[in-house]
Design a protein around this motif. Sequence first.
Motif, PDB file in Angstrom:
ATOM      1  N   GLU A   1       0.839  -1.197   0.000  1.00 51.81           N
ATOM      2  CA  GLU A   1       0.000   0.000   0.000  1.00 51.81           C
ATOM      3  C   GLU A   1       0.880   1.255   0.000  1.00 51.81           C
ATOM      4  O   GLU A   1       0.588   2.231  -0.689  1.00 51.81           O
ATOM      5  CB  GLU A   1      -0.916  -0.033   1.225  1.00 51.81           C
ATOM      6  CG  GLU A   1      -2.027   0.960   1.127  1.00 51.81           C
ATOM      7  CD  GLU A   1      -3.157   0.728   2.128  1.00 51.81           C
ATOM      8  OE1 GLU A   1      -3.244  -0.383   2.683  1.00 51.81           O
ATOM      9  OE2 GLU A   1      -3.929   1.659   2.343  1.00 51.81           O
ATOM     10  N   GLU A   2       1.952   1.200   0.763  1.00 53.74           N
ATOM     11  CA  GLU A   2       2.913   2.310   0.830  1.00 53.74           C
ATOM     12  C   GLU A   2       3.502   2.585  -0.566  1.00 53.74           C
ATOM     13  O   GLU A   2       3.611   3.730  -1.000  1.00 53.74           O
ATOM     14  CB  GLU A   2       4.025   1.912   1.812  1.00 53.74           C
ATOM     15  CG  GLU A   2       4.847   3.060   2.351  1.00 53.74           C
ATOM     16  CD  GLU A   2       4.085   3.919   3.356  1.00 53.74           C
ATOM     17  OE1 GLU A   2       3.106   3.421   3.973  1.00 53.74           O
ATOM     18  OE2 GLU A   2       4.449   5.096   3.488  1.00 53.74           O
TER      19      GLU A   2
ATOM     20  N   SER B   1      -7.503   4.155   3.731  1.00 54.68           N
ATOM     21  CA  SER B   1      -7.430   4.900   4.979  1.00 54.68           C
ATOM     22  C   SER B   1      -7.062   6.360   4.731  1.00 54.68           C
ATOM     23  O   SER B   1      -5.905   6.702   4.512  1.00 54.68           O
ATOM     24  CB  SER B   1      -6.391   4.268   5.920  1.00 54.68           C
ATOM     25  OG  SER B   1      -6.189   5.134   7.025  1.00 54.68           O
TER      26      SER B   1
ATOM     27  N   GLU C   1      -7.138   8.714   6.940  1.00 49.72           N
ATOM     28  CA  GLU C   1      -6.340   9.205   8.072  1.00 49.72           C
ATOM     29  C   GLU C   1      -4.862   8.928   7.837  1.00 49.72           C
ATOM     30  O   GLU C   1      -4.009   9.766   8.091  1.00 49.72           O
ATOM     31  CB  GLU C   1      -6.792   8.554   9.396  1.00 49.72           C
ATOM     32  CG  GLU C   1      -8.152   9.023   9.903  1.00 49.72           C
ATOM     33  CD  GLU C   1      -9.320   8.489   9.071  1.00 49.72           C
ATOM     34  OE1 GLU C   1      -9.173   7.414   8.418  1.00 49.72           O
ATOM     35  OE2 GLU C   1     -10.375   9.154   9.028  1.00 49.72           O
ATOM     36  N   HIS C   2      -4.570   7.727   7.348  1.00 47.75           N
ATOM     37  CA  HIS C   2      -3.169   7.339   7.153  1.00 47.75           C
ATOM     38  C   HIS C   2      -2.469   8.266   6.160  1.00 47.75           C
ATOM     39  O   HIS C   2      -1.285   8.581   6.314  1.00 47.75           O
ATOM     40  CB  HIS C   2      -3.103   5.886   6.666  1.00 47.75           C
ATOM     41  CG  HIS C   2      -1.696   5.391   6.457  1.00 47.75           C
ATOM     42  ND1 HIS C   2      -0.870   5.061   7.499  1.00 47.75           N
ATOM     43  CD2 HIS C   2      -0.967   5.229   5.327  1.00 47.75           C
ATOM     44  CE1 HIS C   2       0.310   4.688   7.017  1.00 47.75           C
ATOM     45  NE2 HIS C   2       0.282   4.778   5.705  1.00 47.75           N
ATOM     46  N   TRP C   3      -3.200   8.687   5.149  1.00 50.01           N
ATOM     47  CA  TRP C   3      -2.583   9.464   4.064  1.00 50.01           C
ATOM     48  C   TRP C   3      -2.894  10.952   4.123  1.00 50.01           C
ATOM     49  O   TRP C   3      -2.503  11.718   3.242  1.00 50.01           O
ATOM     50  CB  TRP C   3      -3.021   8.896   2.707  1.00 50.01           C
ATOM     51  CG  TRP C   3      -2.485   7.515   2.489  1.00 50.01           C
ATOM     52  CD1 TRP C   3      -3.188   6.345   2.556  1.00 50.01           C
ATOM     53  CD2 TRP C   3      -1.128   7.149   2.212  1.00 50.01           C
ATOM     54  NE1 TRP C   3      -2.347   5.278   2.338  1.00 50.01           N
ATOM     55  CE2 TRP C   3      -1.078   5.748   2.122  1.00 50.01           C
ATOM     56  CE3 TRP C   3       0.052   7.885   2.039  1.00 50.01           C
ATOM     57  CZ2 TRP C   3       0.104   5.059   1.863  1.00 50.01           C
ATOM     58  CZ3 TRP C   3       1.232   7.205   1.777  1.00 50.01           C
ATOM     59  CH2 TRP C   3       1.246   5.804   1.691  1.00 50.01           C
ATOM     60  N   GLN C   4      -3.586  11.347   5.183  1.00 46.17           N
ATOM     61  CA  GLN C   4      -4.098  12.717   5.238  1.00 46.17           C
ATOM     62  C   GLN C   4      -2.997  13.779   5.052  1.00 46.17           C
ATOM     63  O   GLN C   4      -3.199  14.769   4.345  1.00 46.17           O
ATOM     64  CB  GLN C   4      -4.831  12.938   6.564  1.00 46.17           C
ATOM     65  CG  GLN C   4      -5.497  14.296   6.632  1.00 46.17           C
ATOM     66  CD  GLN C   4      -6.504  14.394   7.771  1.00 46.17           C
ATOM     67  OE1 GLN C   4      -6.775  13.401   8.450  1.00 46.17           O
ATOM     68  NE2 GLN C   4      -7.047  15.574   7.973  1.00 46.17           N
TER      69      GLN C   4
END
Length: 266
Positions: free
Chosen positions: A129-130, A170, A172-175
């Motif tokens: 995903e990263e 997500s 939030e993760h990438w915000q």
Amino acid sequence: MSKFSKADFHVHSSFSLDSMTHMFEMCEAAIARGLTSVCFTEHVEFDPADFGYGFFDYDRYRAGIQEARARYGHILRIGMGAEVSFTSKKVDEIRDFLANHEFDFVLGSLHMIDELFIGGDEYFEGRTEEEVYAPYWAELAAMASSGLFKRIGHLDYLKQAHPPTWGPFSFEHWQDHIARALEAILASGATIEVNTSGIRKGLGEPFPSWEIIELYKALGGVSVTMGSDAHRPWHVAGYFDIVGARLEQMGLAVLGPETLSPGFDQ
Ligand SMILES: [Zn+2]
Ligand SMILES: [Zn+2]
């Protein structure tokens, strides 16, 4: 049809490799849907790995627009736009192209990263995903800071190929990454497109997501364009009423046909 849905700023015709619809059919669909304006945004590619590379023909396109205007111009304002596929490897080439070709409206969009189409499995295969998202947000920020575009197309387009096994995307993760890209967009004086084809494709929301649109607003964004990314006549202005109503509720201005006035977008 409501007031915020009179202009579709993202329509492809057979001047794009991936649409077989004649421009006249698109104009007739727009008129039938009650639009007063339609802007063609034909694909212009700069990455030789892109399957549409080399297809776009500016002179033929301009002649097509003139024919469409002669036929429908009395009831429909027809924009001659482009959807330019940005790649940071070809910034100078894109800059030269835009300096030497006149358009009414130019969307900057990301379709390819590492010579792979990001809207399909090939870009996701074998990556974490990263490894999928980090280069994407970086390229988006590069597109914004290039200053080449006043309009940014389908901002989170790659989500259409997000593998279900990864669970929901997500935000939030990438915000922070997304905020940096949005800040670069706003700093360059650009606005984002709200592309309703996400709903048409069954994703349940436009490109970008409502969370990203909220963030855009919170960071100072005031206006957007709406586009259906139509490739077929029945796609034109798809879901404009529900999406337009929600944008208005959020306090975002949806740009109308006046955006196609000569000089407005330069
Ligand atoms: Zn696109
Ligand atoms: Zn498109």
